[in-house]
Design a protein around this motif. Sequence first.
Motif, PDB file in Angstrom:
ATOM      1  N   ALA A 156       0.831  -1.202   0.000  1.00 21.03           N
ATOM      2  CA  ALA A 156       0.000   0.000   0.000  1.00 21.03           C
ATOM      3  C   ALA A 156       0.867   1.254   0.000  1.00 21.03           C
ATOM      4  CB  ALA A 156      -0.934  -0.007   1.208  1.00 21.03           C
ATOM      5  N   ALA A 157       1.971   1.201   0.723  1.00 24.08           N
ATOM      6  CA  ALA A 157       2.897   2.329   0.733  1.00 24.08           C
ATOM      7  C   ALA A 157       3.504   2.536  -0.651  1.00 24.08           C
ATOM      8  CB  ALA A 157       3.989   2.104   1.778  1.00 24.08           C
ATOM      9  N   SER A 158       3.834   1.441  -1.325  1.00 29.76           N
ATOM     10  CA  SER A 158       4.371   1.537  -2.687  1.00 29.76           C
ATOM     11  C   SER A 158       3.333   2.113  -3.637  1.00 29.76           C
ATOM     12  CB  SER A 158       4.815   0.155  -3.178  1.00 29.76           C
ATOM     13  OG  SER A 158       5.835  -0.373  -2.369  1.00 29.76           O
ATOM     14  N   ALA A 159       2.070   1.689  -3.481  1.00 29.30           N
ATOM     15  CA  ALA A 159       1.003   2.189  -4.356  1.00 29.30           C
ATOM     16  C   ALA A 159       0.849   3.699  -4.210  1.00 29.30           C
ATOM     17  CB  ALA A 159      -0.310   1.482  -4.033  1.00 29.30           C
ATOM     18  N   LEU A 160       0.974   4.200  -2.989  1.00 33.20           N
ATOM     19  CA  LEU A 160       0.894   5.648  -2.764  1.00 33.20           C
ATOM     20  C   LEU A 160       2.065   6.369  -3.423  1.00 33.20           C
ATOM     21  CD1 LEU A 160      -0.266   5.798   0.973  1.00 33.20           C
ATOM     22  CD2 LEU A 160      -1.607   6.397  -1.064  1.00 33.20           C
ATOM     23  N   ARG A 161       3.235   5.736  -3.379  1.00 35.43           N
ATOM     24  CA  ARG A 161       4.410   6.352  -4.003  1.00 35.43           C
ATOM     25  C   ARG A 161       4.269   6.395  -5.522  1.00 35.43           C
ATOM     26  NH1 ARG A 161       9.915   3.911  -1.706  1.00 35.43           N
ATOM     27  NH2 ARG A 161      10.747   5.587  -3.040  1.00 35.43           N
ATOM     28  N   ILE A 162       3.594   5.407  -6.094  1.00 33.04           N
ATOM     29  CA  ILE A 162       3.356   5.441  -7.543  1.00 33.04           C
ATOM     30  C   ILE A 162       2.497   6.647  -7.895  1.00 33.04           C
ATOM     31  CG2 ILE A 162       2.265   4.255  -9.482  1.00 33.04           C
ATOM     32  CD1 ILE A 162       3.018   1.597  -8.138  1.00 33.04           C
ATOM     33  N   ASP A 163       1.449   6.903  -7.106  1.00 34.16           N
ATOM     34  CA  ASP A 163       0.597   8.062  -7.354  1.00 34.16           C
ATOM     35  C   ASP A 163       1.387   9.362  -7.236  1.00 34.16           C
ATOM     36  OD1 ASP A 163      -1.561   6.433  -7.768  1.00 34.16           O
ATOM     37  OD2 ASP A 163      -2.425   6.710  -5.772  1.00 34.16           O
ATOM     38  N   ALA A 164       2.246   9.436  -6.211  1.00 38.18           N
ATOM     39  CA  ALA A 164       3.065  10.637  -6.036  1.00 38.18           C
ATOM     40  C   ALA A 164       4.026  10.810  -7.205  1.00 38.18           C
ATOM     41  CB  ALA A 164       3.834  10.551  -4.715  1.00 38.18           C
ATOM     42  N   MET A 165       4.579   9.707  -7.678  1.00 35.21           N
ATOM     43  CA  MET A 165       5.476   9.746  -8.826  1.00 35.21           C
ATOM     44  C   MET A 165       4.762  10.291 -10.058  1.00 35.21           C
ATOM     45  SD  MET A 165       7.147   6.543 -10.928  1.00 35.21           S
ATOM     46  CE  MET A 165       5.565   6.289 -11.764  1.00 35.21           C
ATOM     47  N   VAL A 166       3.530   9.841 -10.273  1.00 32.81           N
ATOM     48  CA  VAL A 166       2.753  10.294 -11.430  1.00 32.81           C
ATOM     49  C   VAL A 166       2.585  11.812 -11.402  1.00 32.81           C
ATOM     50  CG1 VAL A 166       0.443  10.295 -12.447  1.00 32.81           C
ATOM     51  CG2 VAL A 166       1.531   8.130 -11.841  1.00 32.81           C
ATOM     52  N   ALA A 167       2.212  12.342 -10.247  1.00 33.33           N
ATOM     53  CA  ALA A 167       2.004  13.791 -10.131  1.00 33.33           C
ATOM     54  C   ALA A 167       3.295  14.557 -10.424  1.00 33.33           C
ATOM     55  CB  ALA A 167       1.486  14.120  -8.736  1.00 33.33           C
ATOM     56  N   LEU A 168       4.424  14.065  -9.900  1.00 31.26           N
ATOM     57  CA  LEU A 168       5.700  14.733 -10.129  1.00 31.26           C
ATOM     58  C   LEU A 168       6.102  14.683 -11.603  1.00 31.26           C
ATOM     59  CD1 LEU A 168       7.735  13.546  -7.011  1.00 31.26           C
ATOM     60  CD2 LEU A 168       6.988  15.881  -7.508  1.00 31.26           C
ATOM     61  N   HIS A 170       4.154  14.305 -14.202  1.00 32.84           N
ATOM     62  CA  HIS A 170       3.247  15.115 -15.012  1.00 32.84           C
ATOM     63  C   HIS A 170       3.592  16.595 -14.868  1.00 32.84           C
ATOM     64  CE1 HIS A 170      -0.303  15.952 -17.339  1.00 32.84           C
ATOM     65  NE2 HIS A 170      -0.811  16.711 -16.385  1.00 32.84           N
ATOM     66  N   ASP A 171       3.858  17.036 -13.637  1.00 30.93           N
ATOM     67  CA  ASP A 171       4.239  18.434 -13.418  1.00 30.93           C
ATOM     68  C   ASP A 171       5.555  18.764 -14.112  1.00 30.93           C
ATOM     69  OD1 ASP A 171       1.982  18.834 -11.918  1.00 30.93           O
ATOM     70  OD2 ASP A 171       2.996  18.669  -9.975  1.00 30.93           O
ATOM     71  N   ASP A 172       6.426  17.739 -14.232  1.00 32.58           N
ATOM     72  CA  ASP A 172       7.728  17.949 -14.854  1.00 32.58           C
ATOM     73  C   ASP A 172       7.650  17.924 -16.377  1.00 32.58           C
ATOM     74  OD1 ASP A 172      10.440  18.459 -14.186  1.00 32.58           O
ATOM     75  OD2 ASP A 172      10.979  16.440 -14.848  1.00 32.58           O
ATOM     76  N   GLY A 173       6.461  17.608 -16.920  1.00 28.18           N
ATOM     77  CA  GLY A 173       6.275  17.654 -18.362  1.00 28.18           C
ATOM     78  C   GLY A 173       6.650  16.395 -19.112  1.00 28.18           C
ATOM     79  N   LEU A 174       6.821  15.275 -18.406  1.00 35.54           N
ATOM     80  CA  LEU A 174       7.143  14.027 -19.098  1.00 35.54           C
ATOM     81  C   LEU A 174       5.956  13.612 -19.967  1.00 35.54           C
ATOM     82  CD1 LEU A 174       9.489  11.929 -19.191  1.00 35.54           C
ATOM     83  CD2 LEU A 174       8.139  10.545 -17.603  1.00 35.54           C
ATOM     84  N   ASP A 219      -2.032  10.774 -31.588  1.00 32.75           N
ATOM     85  CA  ASP A 219      -1.865  12.086 -30.948  1.00 32.75           C
ATOM     86  C   ASP A 219      -3.102  12.470 -30.158  1.00 32.75           C
ATOM     87  OD1 ASP A 219       0.668  12.346 -31.996  1.00 32.75           O
ATOM     88  OD2 ASP A 219       0.078  13.679 -33.646  1.00 32.75           O
ATOM     89  N   ALA A 220      -4.276  12.204 -30.732  1.00 33.60           N
ATOM     90  CA  ALA A 220      -5.527  12.525 -30.037  1.00 33.60           C
ATOM     91  C   ALA A 220      -5.657  11.707 -28.751  1.00 33.60           C
ATOM     92  CB  ALA A 220      -6.721  12.264 -30.951  1.00 33.60           C
ATOM     93  N   LEU A 221      -5.329  10.422 -28.842  1.00 31.40           N
ATOM     94  CA  LEU A 221      -5.403   9.564 -27.651  1.00 31.40           C
ATOM     95  C   LEU A 221      -4.481  10.077 -26.561  1.00 31.40           C
ATOM     96  CD1 LEU A 221      -6.321   6.973 -26.174  1.00 31.40           C
ATOM     97  CD2 LEU A 221      -4.429   5.786 -27.307  1.00 31.40           C
ATOM     98  N   HIS A 222      -3.251  10.393 -26.913  1.00 24.83           N
ATOM     99  CA  HIS A 222      -2.297  10.872 -25.911  1.00 24.83           C
ATOM    100  C   HIS A 222      -2.745  12.198 -25.310  1.00 24.83           C
ATOM    101  CE1 HIS A 222       1.221   8.270 -27.614  1.00 24.83           C
ATOM    102  NE2 HIS A 222       0.421   7.602 -26.807  1.00 24.83           N
ATOM    103  N   TYR A 223      -3.311  13.077 -26.145  1.00 22.16           N
ATOM    104  CA  TYR A 223      -3.801  14.345 -25.579  1.00 22.16           C
ATOM    105  C   TYR A 223      -4.951  14.098 -24.609  1.00 22.16           C
ATOM    106  CZ  TYR A 223      -5.859  18.835 -24.783  1.00 22.16           C
ATOM    107  OH  TYR A 223      -6.366  19.935 -24.143  1.00 22.16           O
ATOM    108  N   LEU A 224      -5.884  13.243 -24.983  1.00 24.39           N
ATOM    109  CA  LEU A 224      -7.017  12.952 -24.110  1.00 24.39           C
ATOM    110  C   LEU A 224      -6.554  12.325 -22.797  1.00 24.39           C
ATOM    111  CD1 LEU A 224      -9.451  11.563 -26.820  1.00 24.39           C
ATOM    112  CD2 LEU A 224      -9.778  13.672 -25.501  1.00 24.39           C
ATOM    113  N   MET A 225      -5.550  11.430 -22.868  1.00 23.50           N
ATOM    114  CA  MET A 225      -5.003  10.837 -21.651  1.00 23.50           C
ATOM    115  C   MET A 225      -4.351  11.894 -20.766  1.00 23.50           C
ATOM    116  SD  MET A 225      -3.278   7.381 -23.310  1.00 23.50           S
ATOM    117  CE  MET A 225      -2.326   7.002 -21.832  1.00 23.50           C
ATOM    118  N   SER A 226      -3.624  12.823 -21.394  1.00 20.41           N
ATOM    119  CA  SER A 226      -2.937  13.864 -20.639  1.00 20.41           C
ATOM    120  C   SER A 226      -3.934  14.840 -20.002  1.00 20.41           C
ATOM    121  CB  SER A 226      -1.982  14.625 -21.562  1.00 20.41           C
ATOM    122  OG  SER A 226      -1.266  15.604 -20.840  1.00 20.41           O
ATOM    123  N   LEU A 227      -4.950  15.222 -20.765  1.00 19.64           N
ATOM    124  CA  LEU A 227      -5.958  16.134 -20.230  1.00 19.64           C
ATOM    125  C   LEU A 227      -6.719  15.478 -19.087  1.00 19.64           C
ATOM    126  CD1 LEU A 227      -7.491  18.807 -20.379  1.00 19.64           C
ATOM    127  CD2 LEU A 227      -9.012  17.752 -22.073  1.00 19.64           C
TER     128      LEU A 227
END
Length: 360
Positions: A42-54, A56-60, A297-305
Amino acid sequence: MRRGEVGTMPGLSPLGLAGFAGDDPQAIARQIDEAASVADLAASALRIDAMVALLHDDGLKIERIAKLVGHLNARLFARLWSMVAPQELVANSCLVVMGSEGRGEQILKTDQDNALLLRDGFACDGVETVAAQFSAALAELGYPPCPGRIMLSNPLWRQPLAAFKEMLRDWVYGAHPEGPMHLAIFLDSLAVAGNAALLAQAREHLDRVVDRTDVFFARFASAIELFDPHPNWWHRLIARDDDEAMDLKKLGTFPIVHGVRTLALQQRLHVTGTQERLRLLATRQQIDPGLARDVLDALHYLMSLKLSCQLRRKQAGHVPGNLVRPSELGTLERDTLRSALGIVRRFRAEIHQRFRLDAL
């Protein structure tokens, strides 16, 4: 096909992200491998979510985030399965994930979509209890039960290989209304633990028994019409005072995913990711390369949005979902969303014409 083998994370070195610190994907992978309890996972799962936010904010790029999350999730599922299932069961079965997880396109956690294929002749006392424990543990990790019960705790999705093969045939030729959608779900299957050959055999069996007639593929493709586009969606993206929510999955990602999935089934492609399916379809001249590029491209944009909106909702203390309100989007987001949905509309028209859906 299997994702998440032990070793380094594909495409990213341990120091591949400057400033990533404790949420380096490699560090999360090691934590998963060393987990001794569901609480550790469960701790690892939370870290995955935190990783995603970082990330995404970093523009990956969204496809790279999805790939990393897919590898980590597969690793997590395999580790959890090894905790709750006897080794004999692990060795004589194949744990499968499906849906966006199977396609490698899931980022934030969604409903469970999984199954268990058992080796013919293998008997394991208490497999029902083990399956229930696995589903319950996944819920503890943040993966809620599937409303449609597409989980290995449901006997329908936990069967010996021979019985599962017969079920695949029934989904192709039977009259059950859920058959085509169950078949679509299975087509996105990915082995994450156990004997992956069982899944490969089931997939090869499907290739042998699937109805190759135009009528079958037309009926299968017609699912893209399940969620008719809102007649006023174009206007709603222009009117800044419109606050009615739009469902990005129904309007955009599902028509893309299912249309591509239908073409892949017709061509007997065993890859599960939409990007790889599009690449192979273009190579085989089954889709115009320009359209394939635009659809991806459309799929990736929709996923990102979708991810951007989900992260904003999480920060505001709300449950993330597939909905977006046009009034919450900036001008650039609105314009790009309008262009992406225009590509979806063009792709839907291509599928409609290719499979002559008007004749149904």
